[in-house]
Design a protein around this motif. Structure first.
Motif, short mmCIF file in Angstrom:
data_model
loop_
_atom_site.label_atom_id
_atom_site.label_comp_id
_atom_site.label_asym_id
_atom_site.label_seq_id
_atom_site.Cartn_x
_atom_site.Cartn_y
_atom_site.Cartn_z
N LEU A 1 37.81 34.38 40.05
CA LEU A 1 37.77 33.36 41.09
C LEU A 1 36.79 33.70 42.21
CD1 LEU A 1 41.61 32.72 41.29
CD2 LEU A 1 39.90 31.13 40.39
N GLY A 2 36.29 34.95 42.22
CA GLY A 2 35.29 35.35 43.21
C GLY A 2 35.83 35.41 44.62
N LEU A 3 37.09 35.85 44.78
CA LEU A 3 37.72 35.91 46.09
C LEU A 3 37.71 37.34 46.61
CD1 LEU A 3 40.64 33.45 45.35
CD2 LEU A 3 38.67 33.03 46.84
N GLY A 4 36.66 37.68 47.35
CA GLY A 4 36.45 39.05 47.79
C GLY A 4 37.32 39.50 48.94
N SER A 5 38.08 38.60 49.55
CA SER A 5 38.90 38.98 50.70
C SER A 5 40.28 39.48 50.30
CB SER A 5 39.06 37.79 51.65
OG SER A 5 39.71 36.71 50.99
N VAL A 6 40.51 39.69 49.01
CA VAL A 6 41.81 40.12 48.51
C VAL A 6 41.70 41.50 47.87
CG1 VAL A 6 43.82 39.47 47.13
CG2 VAL A 6 42.25 37.70 47.94
N GLU A 7 42.68 42.36 48.12
CA GLU A 7 42.80 43.63 47.41
C GLU A 7 44.19 43.69 46.76
OE1 GLU A 7 43.01 47.21 49.69
OE2 GLU A 7 44.30 46.33 51.24
N PHE A 8 44.25 44.28 45.58
CA PHE A 8 45.52 44.44 44.88
C PHE A 8 45.81 45.92 44.68
CE2 PHE A 8 44.30 40.10 43.51
CZ PHE A 8 45.42 39.43 43.99
N LEU A 9 47.05 46.31 44.98
CA LEU A 9 47.46 47.71 44.90
C LEU A 9 48.76 47.82 44.11
CD1 LEU A 9 47.06 48.63 48.68
CD2 LEU A 9 45.38 49.03 46.87
N GLN A 10 48.93 48.95 43.43
CA GLN A 10 50.21 49.24 42.79
C GLN A 10 51.13 49.88 43.83
OE1 GLN A 10 49.98 51.31 39.08
NE2 GLN A 10 52.17 51.17 38.68
N SER A 11 52.28 49.27 44.05
CA SER A 11 53.19 49.74 45.09
C SER A 11 54.58 49.20 44.82
CB SER A 11 52.70 49.27 46.47
OG SER A 11 53.57 49.68 47.50
#
Length: 275
Positions: free
Chosen positions: A155-165
């Motif tokens: 989707l080209g959404l660079g303002s998101v980060e995903f983390l394992q938590s």
């Protein structure tokens, strides 16, 4: 060779709540066409190999497998998301979380957390609407984090980060202006767990103790350490749990506690502000 109309009329999905729609989605996917193509060209002949794939997909659906898992995708908000059996299938009811978050915060820079992100649906929908926000999505399951990241890249959404938590475990010292979550909220003995699509979805994304509130209790207790002053906590829950969730929020020190109703008129989310 069979025609599109022949295949749709002979599709047998007796246990599905929407048999015709399911058949249209499966045949359109097998053809690599939009569903509108089927209605525009019902007399078109379907190649044997496509008819065979359609028959195999119908068999999976008759066995109860959700259409979203068969197709590997599901629409949510304005997005087309990849889905897989490691994650919950995004549902329209959860769009109420997105609507509410958008209404609570301005479009100026803000830090927002999506707890138990799954496919990344909530975080990605918010990022698509609010480019100035910094979104973080976390999930305990590594496969879910990888899937959410694939959706983000596509989707080209660079303002998101995903983390394992495991909820807040990887977020020490970080605070957010808003936290949204669609956590597990079904009781372990709920009869709905053996019905319909949920039979194929991961139990870890559905079940939360004897009353369905174990994970919500954990989130409410830990959220104040990760919210900025005047930050909001938004929680999706079962339609019979609103009163209990409001009580948990109030006991946890939240103010302006209230619930909001979904399109079916059920109290679907509850929220509160940290003073």
């Amino acid at each position: 060779m069979p025609t599109i109309e022949n295949l749709l009329n002979s599709a047998d999905l007796p246990a599905s709540p929407s048999p015709r729609l399911d058949a249209e989605w499966l045949l359109a996917a097998a053809l690599g066409k939009p569903a509108s193509y089927l209605r525009t060209w019902p007399e078109r002949e379907v190649p044997v190999e496509v008819a065979a794939r359609f028959a195999a997909d119908l068999a999976r659906r008759r066995a109860g497998e959700p259409v979203a898992y068969i197709l590997g995708r599901q629409g949510f908000w304005s997005l087309d998301l990849e889905v897989a059996p490691a994650t919950l299938i995004p549902r329209p009811d959860t769009e109420l979380l997105v609507e509410t978050a958008l209404a609570l915060l301005p479009a100026t820079p803000a830090a927002v957390l999506d707890l138990g992100t799954g496919t990344g649906a909530i975080a990605l929908a918010l990022a698509a609407e609010r480019p100035a926000w910094r979104l973080t999505g976390v999930d305990r399951i590594g496969e879910a984090v990888a899937l959410a990241e694939r959706n983000r890249r596509r989707l080209g959404l660079g303002s998101v980060e995903f983390l394992q938590s495991d909820w807040f475990s990887a977020l020490d010292g970080r605070r957010f202006d808003l936290i949204a979550s669609n956590p597990p909220y079904i009781a372990t003995d709920d009869p709905h767990l053996v019905l319909g699509d949920v039979r194929f979805e991961p139990a870890s994304a559905l079940v939360a103790g004897t009353d369905g509130l174990d994970d919500i209790r954990r989130i409410v207790a830990a959220a104040p350490d990760h919210l900025a002053a005047n930050g909001w906590l938004l929680l999706e829950h079962g339609f019979g749990q609103a009163g209990a969730v409001r009580a948990l929020l109030a006991a946890g020190g939240f103010v302006e506690v209230h619930s909001r109703r979904d399109l079916g008129g059920h109290e679907r989310i509850s929220l509160g502000r940290l003073p």
